[in-house]
Design a protein around this motif. Sequence first.
Motif, mmCIF file in Angstrom:
data_model
loop_
_atom_site.group_PDB
_atom_site.id
_atom_site.type_symbol
_atom_site.label_atom_id
_atom_site.label_comp_id
_atom_site.label_asym_id
_atom_site.label_seq_id
_atom_site.Cartn_x
_atom_site.Cartn_y
_atom_site.Cartn_z
ATOM 1 N N VAL A 204 0.850 -1.187 0.000
ATOM 2 C CA VAL A 204 0.000 0.000 0.000
ATOM 3 C C VAL A 204 0.891 1.243 0.000
ATOM 4 C CG1 VAL A 204 -1.823 1.232 1.258
ATOM 5 C CG2 VAL A 204 -1.786 -1.282 1.233
ATOM 6 N N PRO A 205 0.577 2.246 -0.843
ATOM 7 C CA PRO A 205 1.423 3.450 -0.926
ATOM 8 C C PRO A 205 1.682 4.094 0.432
ATOM 9 C CG PRO A 205 -0.181 3.454 -2.700
ATOM 10 C CD PRO A 205 -0.545 2.292 -1.801
ATOM 11 N N THR A 206 2.846 4.674 0.566
ATOM 12 C CA THR A 206 3.271 5.320 1.806
ATOM 13 C C THR A 206 2.343 6.478 2.162
ATOM 14 O OG1 THR A 206 5.572 4.770 1.316
ATOM 15 C CG2 THR A 206 5.188 6.534 2.927
ATOM 16 N N SER A 207 1.940 6.535 3.427
ATOM 17 C CA SER A 207 1.152 7.676 3.925
ATOM 18 C C SER A 207 2.121 8.767 4.367
ATOM 19 C CB SER A 207 0.278 7.247 5.105
ATOM 20 O OG SER A 207 -0.715 6.338 4.677
ATOM 21 N N ARG A 208 1.818 10.018 3.959
ATOM 22 C CA ARG A 208 2.731 11.121 4.209
ATOM 23 C C ARG A 208 2.012 12.301 4.838
ATOM 24 N NH1 ARG A 208 7.529 10.251 1.938
ATOM 25 N NH2 ARG A 208 7.680 8.555 0.417
ATOM 26 N N ASP A 209 2.776 13.109 5.560
ATOM 27 C CA ASP A 209 2.240 14.355 6.081
ATOM 28 C C ASP A 209 1.878 15.249 4.900
ATOM 29 O OD1 ASP A 209 2.368 17.217 6.977
ATOM 30 O OD2 ASP A 209 2.704 16.255 8.915
ATOM 31 N N PRO A 210 0.641 15.764 4.859
ATOM 32 C CA PRO A 210 0.216 16.542 3.689
ATOM 33 C C PRO A 210 0.959 17.868 3.524
ATOM 34 C CG PRO A 210 -1.449 16.637 5.425
ATOM 35 C CD PRO A 210 -0.440 15.616 5.849
ATOM 36 N N THR A 211 1.623 18.337 4.559
ATOM 37 C CA THR A 211 2.286 19.646 4.462
ATOM 38 C C THR A 211 3.706 19.549 3.919
ATOM 39 O OG1 THR A 211 3.092 19.523 6.748
ATOM 40 C CG2 THR A 211 0.922 20.536 6.377
ATOM 41 N N ASP A 212 4.409 18.452 4.184
ATOM 42 C CA ASP A 212 5.819 18.402 3.768
ATOM 43 C C ASP A 212 6.277 17.041 3.249
ATOM 44 O OD1 ASP A 212 5.957 16.865 6.079
ATOM 45 O OD2 ASP A 212 7.046 18.366 7.245
ATOM 46 N N ASP A 213 5.347 16.091 3.092
ATOM 47 C CA ASP A 213 5.640 14.781 2.498
ATOM 48 C C ASP A 213 6.445 13.853 3.412
ATOM 49 O OD1 ASP A 213 4.214 14.795 0.187
ATOM 50 O OD2 ASP A 213 5.903 15.115 -1.164
ATOM 51 N N LEU A 214 6.671 14.220 4.669
ATOM 52 C CA LEU A 214 7.388 13.302 5.560
ATOM 53 C C LEU A 214 6.589 12.012 5.706
ATOM 54 C CD1 LEU A 214 9.832 12.940 7.529
ATOM 55 C CD2 LEU A 214 8.278 13.655 9.354
ATOM 56 N N ALA A 215 7.259 10.876 5.530
ATOM 57 C CA ALA A 215 6.592 9.586 5.688
ATOM 58 C C ALA A 215 6.170 9.395 7.140
ATOM 59 C CB ALA A 215 7.528 8.461 5.266
ATOM 60 N N LEU A 216 4.932 8.952 7.349
ATOM 61 C CA LEU A 216 4.459 8.699 8.705
ATOM 62 C C LEU A 216 5.179 7.480 9.270
ATOM 63 C CD1 LEU A 216 0.609 9.311 8.335
ATOM 64 C CD2 LEU A 216 2.461 10.937 8.765
ATOM 65 N N SER A 217 5.595 7.590 10.511
ATOM 66 C CA SER A 217 6.342 6.523 11.173
ATOM 67 C C SER A 217 6.122 6.614 12.671
ATOM 68 C CB SER A 217 7.843 6.659 10.875
ATOM 69 O OG SER A 217 8.616 5.799 11.694
ATOM 70 N N SER A 218 6.105 5.474 13.326
ATOM 71 C CA SER A 218 5.968 5.451 14.781
ATOM 72 C C SER A 218 7.124 6.163 15.461
ATOM 73 C CB SER A 218 5.877 4.004 15.279
ATOM 74 O OG SER A 218 4.764 3.342 14.703
ATOM 75 N N ARG A 219 8.277 6.199 14.795
ATOM 76 C CA ARG A 219 9.453 6.825 15.396
ATOM 77 C C ARG A 219 9.453 8.349 15.253
ATOM 78 N NH1 ARG A 219 11.890 1.741 13.814
ATOM 79 N NH2 ARG A 219 12.937 0.772 15.598
ATOM 80 N N ASN A 220 8.544 8.904 14.485
ATOM 81 C CA ASN A 220 8.500 10.365 14.341
ATOM 82 C C ASN A 220 8.241 11.063 15.671
ATOM 83 O OD1 ASN A 220 8.938 9.995 11.621
ATOM 84 N ND2 ASN A 220 6.894 10.603 10.969
ATOM 85 N N VAL A 221 7.627 10.349 16.612
ATOM 86 C CA VAL A 221 7.343 10.967 17.918
ATOM 87 C C VAL A 221 8.621 11.286 18.676
ATOM 88 C CG1 VAL A 221 5.096 9.837 18.113
ATOM 89 C CG2 VAL A 221 7.107 8.715 19.093
ATOM 90 N N TYR A 222 9.741 10.669 18.299
ATOM 91 C CA TYR A 222 11.014 10.946 18.960
ATOM 92 C C TYR A 222 11.584 12.311 18.560
ATOM 93 C CZ TYR A 222 11.297 5.815 19.747
ATOM 94 O OH TYR A 222 11.063 4.516 20.118
ATOM 95 N N LEU A 223 11.139 12.872 17.448
ATOM 96 C CA LEU A 223 11.734 14.104 16.921
ATOM 97 C C LEU A 223 11.331 15.315 17.755
ATOM 98 C CD1 LEU A 223 10.947 13.468 13.141
ATOM 99 C CD2 LEU A 223 13.221 13.394 14.180
ATOM 100 N N SER A 224 12.304 16.183 18.058
ATOM 101 C CA SER A 224 11.976 17.468 18.676
ATOM 102 C C SER A 224 11.328 18.363 17.623
ATOM 103 C CB SER A 224 13.241 18.137 19.206
ATOM 104 O OG SER A 224 14.067 18.559 18.123
ATOM 105 N N ALA A 225 10.794 19.501 18.048
ATOM 106 C CA ALA A 225 10.135 20.410 17.115
ATOM 107 C C ALA A 225 11.108 20.872 16.023
ATOM 108 C CB ALA A 225 9.570 21.611 17.869
ATOM 109 N N GLN A 226 12.338 21.195 16.400
ATOM 110 C CA GLN A 226 13.310 21.652 15.407
ATOM 111 C C GLN A 226 13.734 20.514 14.488
ATOM 112 O OE1 GLN A 226 14.355 24.934 14.817
ATOM 113 N NE2 GLN A 226 15.038 23.872 12.978
#
Length: 332
Positions: A204-226
């Motif tokens: 199934v095609p990759t799901s992405r953030d509609p604003t910047d195309d970042l691939a959705l991932s469970s590990r994205n929660v680790y990222l700080s705002a910057q």
Amino acid sequence: MSTASLPPSPIPLLTSVASYRQWRQKAFEERKSVGFVPTMGALHDGHLSLVQKSLAENDLTVLSIFVNPAQFAPHEDLATYPRTLPRDLELLTAQQVTVGEAVRKASAVFLPQVQDMYPSGISQDISVQKGTFVEVKGYGHQMEGASRPAFFRGVATAVTKLFNAVQPTNAYFGEKDIQQALLVRRLCKDLLFAHPEPDHVHIVPTSRDPTDDLALSSRNVYLSAQERKLAPALINALQGAQSAWLNGQPKDQCILTALAVIDEVKKQAFVHGVDMQLDYIEMNNSETFDILDASSNNQLTGDIPVIVSGGLWVGKTRLIDNIVIGDLSCII
């Protein structure tokens, strides 16, 4: 996991292979198709897109949640990997698809325990592991496998066990983990799986953030705002390589185009005190996973799709992504 420790759920929660097989036998007797979405939990819209496709294409849909120790190296984040079962169940309960006059919702959640999946025990240290493991020779050392040598051995082993337990009619994997999905198709073909057959492993095609195309991932929660602002560097780099490829540039020039994008964002990262390190960017044959020759171009590779993929550390978070150039339906 005791039943008492489980959060409330309108969807049946099956915590043992025995309880699941009893449920599956009933589906066999009723001649109902079963779609399967294997996950490690921490569900996001990418997982839910797989659920939606399964609901649309099957009588019944099962989602599994199992954080597989065998695919984590000793230095990786098994202990801290996000575990969000109550939230996962809320998200899953909200999913539904209308087919004709029927409203389909998830039919069961399979929550196998580590001791059931690995009766001989399991260690993250591959040198002391005991029991039966599965390896897809020649397909696990490239791309992601070059950075994570034991990863696909762990994936293939867990998927084999899950397929043996679940016996799905159809299984659904995300294109973000393209090497994993294609390797699973190969696994089913080589081991003569009937549940699912290789062409019933759907990508199934990759799901992405509609604003910047970042691939959705469970590990994205680790990222700080910057760090989150800088994270789209990877997909932007891969898109640069894709554009160069489609314009007839040779593979080595495509890679240089991608590296230039990463280098530019690394300068921004340095200014903001964010450590950004590129793991790899590469272009591979989707059938063999072999690295393309430096002089290859889109006139030389024929109809076989090309995978442009990469791994990037943003702070302490490792992100992966890919773009498939071509039609994957021919790769089974």
